[in-house]
Design a protein around this motif. Structure first.
Motif, PDB file in Angstrom:
ATOM      1  N   TYR A 176      -4.593   1.985 -13.393  1.00 20.89           N
ATOM      2  CA  TYR A 176      -3.257   2.531 -13.140  1.00 20.89           C
ATOM      3  C   TYR A 176      -2.364   2.497 -14.380  1.00 20.89           C
ATOM      4  CZ  TYR A 176      -4.445   2.008  -8.141  1.00 20.89           C
ATOM      5  OH  TYR A 176      -5.032   2.080  -6.901  1.00 20.89           O
TER       6      TYR A 176
ATOM      7  N   ASN B 217       0.814  -1.222   0.000  1.00 25.59           N
ATOM      8  CA  ASN B 217       0.000   0.000   0.000  1.00 25.59           C
ATOM      9  C   ASN B 217       0.845   1.268   0.000  1.00 25.59           C
ATOM     10  OD1 ASN B 217      -2.399  -1.422  -0.021  1.00 25.59           O
ATOM     11  ND2 ASN B 217      -2.550  -1.483   2.200  1.00 25.59           N
ATOM     12  N   TYR B 218       1.958   1.254   0.726  1.00 25.60           N
ATOM     13  CA  TYR B 218       2.789   2.457   0.805  1.00 25.60           C
ATOM     14  C   TYR B 218       3.466   2.785  -0.524  1.00 25.60           C
ATOM     15  CZ  TYR B 218       6.954  -0.532   1.145  1.00 25.60           C
ATOM     16  OH  TYR B 218       7.938  -1.457   0.897  1.00 25.60           O
TER      17      TYR B 218
ATOM     18  N   ASP C 172       0.882   4.745  -4.483  1.00 26.72           N
ATOM     19  CA  ASP C 172       0.847   6.140  -4.943  1.00 26.72           C
ATOM     20  C   ASP C 172       2.144   6.544  -5.635  1.00 26.72           C
ATOM     21  OD1 ASP C 172      -1.740   6.597  -4.110  1.00 26.72           O
ATOM     22  OD2 ASP C 172      -1.136   7.324  -2.128  1.00 26.72           O
ATOM     23  N   THR C 173       3.259   6.052  -5.121  1.00 31.55           N
ATOM     24  CA  THR C 173       4.550   6.355  -5.740  1.00 31.55           C
ATOM     25  C   THR C 173       4.629   5.762  -7.135  1.00 31.55           C
ATOM     26  OG1 THR C 173       5.600   6.367  -3.560  1.00 31.55           O
ATOM     27  CG2 THR C 173       7.052   6.147  -5.466  1.00 31.55           C
TER      28      THR C 173
ATOM     29  N   GLN D 102      -4.445  -5.547  -8.093  1.00 36.24           N
ATOM     30  CA  GLN D 102      -4.466  -4.097  -8.289  1.00 36.24           C
ATOM     31  C   GLN D 102      -5.319  -3.781  -9.520  1.00 36.24           C
ATOM     32  OE1 GLN D 102      -3.025  -1.800  -6.322  1.00 36.24           O
ATOM     33  NE2 GLN D 102      -2.027  -3.280  -5.003  1.00 36.24           N
TER      34      GLN D 102
ATOM     35  N   LYS E 219       2.121   4.984  -9.088  1.00 32.21           N
ATOM     36  CA  LYS E 219       1.175   5.700  -9.952  1.00 32.21           C
ATOM     37  C   LYS E 219       1.789   7.017 -10.449  1.00 32.21           C
ATOM     38  CE  LYS E 219      -2.723   6.194  -7.811  1.00 32.21           C
ATOM     39  NZ  LYS E 219      -3.951   6.170  -6.996  1.00 32.21           N
ATOM     40  N   ARG E 220       2.484   7.703  -9.559  1.00 30.72           N
ATOM     41  CA  ARG E 220       3.137   8.964  -9.931  1.00 30.72           C
ATOM     42  C   ARG E 220       4.244   8.705 -10.960  1.00 30.72           C
ATOM     43  NH1 ARG E 220       7.625  10.645  -8.163  1.00 30.72           N
ATOM     44  NH2 ARG E 220       7.605   9.442  -6.251  1.00 30.72           N
TER      45      ARG E 220
END
Length: 103
Positions: free
Chosen positions: A66, A28-29, A32-33, A61, A35-36
Motif C-alpha cells: 500500500y 476494513n471500511y 480502500d479509501t 496491513q 489506498k485511494r
C-alpha cells in the motif's frame, strides 16, 4: 461507514496519521479509501493510540504493497510532528520510513 475527514483531503494535505488500536489497525471500511488517498500523493502513517502500542511494518496491513509508513513506537501525536519534519526532507516513502525507524 464513511470517513468524513478523508473526503475533506485537499491538494494541500500532505499526510494522514491513522490512530489505530493495538498494532495500528486500520478498519476494513477505511482501507480502500486510504489506498485511494495514497495514490493521490498523500502519505499514510499507521500509528497506535494505545499506551504501549507498537506498530510493526507489514504485520497488520501490507504496508509495502500500500506504500504506507508505520510510526513504530510513536503515538499519533508524535507521529504527526515527525511526519511533518520528515516531509521537509523529501516526499519519498522509504526515506520517511527510515526517519520513523531512526527517531
Amino acid at each position: 461507514m464513511r470517513c468524513k475527514a478523508c473526503r475533506r483531503c485537499t491538494s494541500s494535505t500532505a499526510r494522514i496519521i491513522n490512530a489505530g488500536t493495538g498494532n495500528g489497525s486500520v478498519p476494513n471500511y477505511l482501507v480502500d479509501t486510504l489506498k485511494r488517498i495514497r495514490a493521490g500523493g498523500v502519505h499514510i502513517v499507521r500509528s497506535s493510540r494505545v499506551a504501549d502500542g507498537f506498530v510493526i511494518r507489514n504485520s497488520e496491513q501490507p504496508d509495502d504493497k500500500y506504500d504506507w509508513v508505520v510510526a513504530h513506537d510513536l503515538n499519533p501525536q508524535k507521529a504527526k510532528i515527525l511526519a511533518a519534519l520528515a516531509l521537509t526532507r523529501g516526499g519519498n516513502t522509504a526515506d520517511m520510513q527510515r526517519i520513523f525507524w531512526e527517531y
